[in-house]
Enzyme design. Sequence first.
Site, PDB file in Angstrom:
ATOM      1  N   CYS A  80      45.682  38.069  31.462  1.00 48.15           N
ATOM      2  CA  CYS A  80      45.648  38.052  32.924  1.00 48.15           C
ATOM      3  C   CYS A  80      45.213  36.733  33.554  1.00 48.15           C
ATOM      4  O   CYS A  80      45.936  36.150  34.359  1.00 48.15           O
ATOM      5  CB  CYS A  80      44.758  39.189  33.428  1.00 48.15           C
ATOM      6  N   HIS A 143      40.695  36.860  39.856  1.00 50.21           N
ATOM      7  CA  HIS A 143      40.572  36.653  38.415  1.00 50.21           C
ATOM      8  C   HIS A 143      40.621  35.191  37.976  1.00 50.21           C
ATOM      9  O   HIS A 143      40.957  34.891  36.827  1.00 50.21           O
ATOM     10  CB  HIS A 143      41.636  37.463  37.675  1.00 50.21           C
TER      11      HIS A 143
END
Length: 444
Positions: A80, A143
């Site tokens: 990710c 993130h």
Amino acid sequence: AMRRVASVPLLSVLSATICCFLSENTPNTSSPNVIIMLMDDMGWGDLGVFGQPSKETPNLDAMAAQGILFPDFYTANPLCSPSRAALLTGRLPIRNGFYTTNGHARNAYTPQEIVGGISKDEILLPQLLKEKGYVNKIVGKWHLGHRPQYLPLENGFDEWFGAPNCHFGPYNNTVRPNIPVYNNSEMLGRYFEEFKIDKKTGESNLTQMYLEAGLDFISRQAEAKRPFFLYWAADATHSPVYASKPFLGKSQRGRYGDAVMELDYSVGQILKKLQRLGIDNNTFVFFTSDNGAALMSGPNEGGSNGPFLCGKETTFEGGMREPAIAWWPGRIKGGTGVNFCPGQEVAGVTTHEQKEHTQQPIIFHLGRDPGEKYPLSVLSKEYQDASNWISIVVQKHKETLVPGMPQLNMCDMAVMNWAPAGCEKLRKCLKVPKSEPWKCDWPH
């Protein structure tokens, strides 16, 4: 008939492509709006248009029929954080610093104990767009670092509704805090507290909140006649998967399918909003996923990578090849320890050990073997010819490579989300433990 593009673009190239669109505008044309819809752990085989037999993605299938479907679109990394860093910088993780030198595989991400984040040396897509007069918003998962200097509003975004990390939890806020949810620069609450996720039933209204935030942003910018960039990064398909009550129990595929159905509905609502506002012909929309489906979360919370081998956290096709659709009416012509590979083991290939293959790479012929079941024999002429060609490409890459400073080497419990901005107003600040940094362990 649907139009399919056989090129092999990287996710990191998307930023450069958008910048090319902008440079083509003449003084008499308005800047196109840009929407990137980035799903979380959604696999190539999760869309009806790619053959998912339950056919539960009618809006995405229609989007593909009206635009361009990319059947061989690749992410820059099967994990990710580095994938998202590549998307927003247009640079591979080895160049933008989203890697680790703690292990030769280099794979790492940004849990809340990570010290680092996106480097100030990097230029992100929203920063470039802001120079062109765009208003930029991120909705959903960031993130790229959760410490104040790494957050979206420090990196070109004007607005943010979402969280800096994955929605893991719940935690008891003593050893590890629950993840905060932000509105712009201040937290509104935390996952599993003010922002509920029922892990037993899978119920959560987060996707609906993300949809409403995106629609509101589009409406406001259209009314103000300002070009905008919406980065819509919903994360319902990342374990623990969730969906709102109207979608729970609706899918033939279980809870994961419920989440996909709600995301598909949300995509449809966003496209319809553009059409109702009359700005669809001036809005470039791109749909994709950060990496392949997380087979280790299956069978109930993981998606499908279709015919491709393995999934998230692997560089096999299942981890790297993502669903991708481009939509722009008027410009794009329509019709155009953990077992990462359950049930798909290939002897000597899908091992659990981090093996060094630099000197003798494993090579597959994807034309004959898209599922990567039969590696070429190292003794064959076909292998030698392919290896020689690949070596030339690798050498050219190394000659021009300037590695970024690795940002994902150090961890520290003290840098977790104990006291995010705005916690004082909510009386949600938690005691920060003593700083004791260590080298992160990355088994990915």
